[in-house]
Design a protein around this motif. Structure first.
Motif, PDB file in Angstrom:
ATOM      1  N   UNK A  39      -7.592   4.335   5.586  1.00  0.00           N
ATOM      2  CA  UNK A  39      -6.156   4.686   6.020  1.00  0.00           C
ATOM      3  C   UNK A  39      -4.655   3.192   5.341  1.00  0.00           C
ATOM      4  N   UNK A  40      -4.701   3.422   4.015  1.00  0.00           N
ATOM      5  CA  UNK A  40      -3.321   2.349   3.954  1.00  0.00           C
ATOM      6  C   UNK A  40      -2.276   2.773   3.895  1.00  0.00           C
ATOM      7  N   UNK A  94       0.941   6.111   1.156  1.00  0.00           N
ATOM      8  CA  UNK A  94      -0.596   6.224   2.600  1.00  0.00           C
ATOM      9  C   UNK A  94      -1.450   6.787   0.758  1.00  0.00           C
ATOM     10  N   UNK A  95      -2.886   5.042   1.079  1.00  0.00           N
ATOM     11  CA  UNK A  95      -3.643   5.918   0.665  1.00  0.00           C
ATOM     12  C   UNK A  95      -5.004   5.441   1.689  1.00  0.00           C
ATOM     13  N   UNK A  96      -5.863   6.654   0.503  1.00  0.00           N
ATOM     14  CA  UNK A  96      -7.173   7.100   1.742  1.00  0.00           C
ATOM     15  C   UNK A  96      -8.263   7.211   0.620  1.00  0.00           C
ATOM     16  N   UNK A  97      -9.168   6.449   1.567  1.00  0.00           N
ATOM     17  CA  UNK A  97     -10.324   6.130   0.409  1.00  0.00           C
ATOM     18  C   UNK A  97     -11.990   6.269   1.994  1.00  0.00           C
ATOM     19  N   UNK A 110      -9.872  -6.566  -0.072  1.00  0.00           N
ATOM     20  CA  UNK A 110      -9.266  -5.934  -1.288  1.00  0.00           C
ATOM     21  C   UNK A 110      -7.836  -5.559  -1.286  1.00  0.00           C
ATOM     22  N   UNK A 111      -7.637  -4.333   0.119  1.00  0.00           N
ATOM     23  CA  UNK A 111      -6.004  -3.633   0.244  1.00  0.00           C
ATOM     24  C   UNK A 111      -5.197  -4.990  -0.404  1.00  0.00           C
ATOM     25  N   UNK A 123       2.698  -3.444   5.558  1.00  0.00           N
ATOM     26  CA  UNK A 123       1.946  -2.011   5.568  1.00  0.00           C
ATOM     27  C   UNK A 123       1.369  -2.102   6.625  1.00  0.00           C
ATOM     28  N   UNK A 124       0.383  -1.521   6.751  1.00  0.00           N
ATOM     29  CA  UNK A 124      -0.918  -1.124   7.880  1.00  0.00           C
ATOM     30  C   UNK A 124      -2.262  -0.799   6.843  1.00  0.00           C
ATOM     31  N   UNK A 125      -3.041  -0.968   7.757  1.00  0.00           N
ATOM     32  CA  UNK A 125      -4.816  -0.861   7.109  1.00  0.00           C
ATOM     33  C   UNK A 125      -5.143   0.003   8.292  1.00  0.00           C
ATOM     34  N   UNK A 126      -5.773   1.463   8.269  1.00  0.00           N
ATOM     35  CA  UNK A 126      -7.054   1.739   9.554  1.00  0.00           C
ATOM     36  C   UNK A 126      -7.606   2.131   9.461  1.00  0.00           C
ATOM     37  N   UNK A 127      -8.929   1.827  10.523  1.00  0.00           N
ATOM     38  CA  UNK A 127     -10.476   2.056  10.018  1.00  0.00           C
ATOM     39  C   UNK A 127     -10.604   2.594  11.058  1.00  0.00           C
TER      40      UNK A 127
END
Length: 146
Positions: A39-40, A94-97, A110-111, A123-127
């Motif tokens: 989630x970014x 918000x991106x969800x991959x 890449x993000x 922003x933030x990235x959550x894994x």
């Protein structure tokens, strides 16, 4: 349990038939999934660059949600028709991959590279781990469903 026997408080993870300490008992625990959800939360004007960067590393599916929020930047003040007002929530995307474990580092890189402006609010990235993925149309499960 026989009299005089005490039950151990911990179970060694190497006993046959015992779940590893990292596994949880879930309805899907019989299916081993090596997948993650990324989630970014990024600035909206960076969306196309991030999408292109993810496509270059081989990711095809992405979910995009328009969002509003704030972090350390805590909004800002704007002037509109001579009146000053505070914008508490800033527009974000918000991106969800969902991807297999071996793609996570490339996707995060890449993000990060595509979304970075060097200014506050990038922003933030959550894994997180994904237990199961099911394609509604076909009933496929796991990596085949992504």
């Amino acid at each position: 349990m026989a009299r005089g026997m005490q039950r151990s408080a911990t179970v060694p993870p190497d006993l046959p038939g015992r779940a590893d300490q990292t596994e949880r008992d879930t309805p899907f625990s019989g299916v081993h999934m090596a997948m993650k959800k990324i989630e970014a939360v990024i600035k909206p004007f960076k969306l196309d660059e991030v999408k292109d960067a993810l496509h270059e590393v081989g990711l095809q599916g992405i979910t995009v949600v328009e969002a509003k929020g704030f972090g350390r930047q805590k909004g800002h003040t704007e002037l509109y028709r001579g009146a000053e007002y505070v914008v508490d929530f800033l527009p974000k995307v918000k991106l969800e991959i969902i991807c297999e474990d071996d793609m996570v580092e490339r996707a995060v890189e890449a993000i990060t590279n595509a979304a970075r402006t060097g200014r506050i609010g990038d922003g933030k990235i959550f894994v997180t781990s994904v237990e199961e993925v099911i394609r509604i149309r076909t009933g496929e499960r796991g990596a085949d469903a992504v």
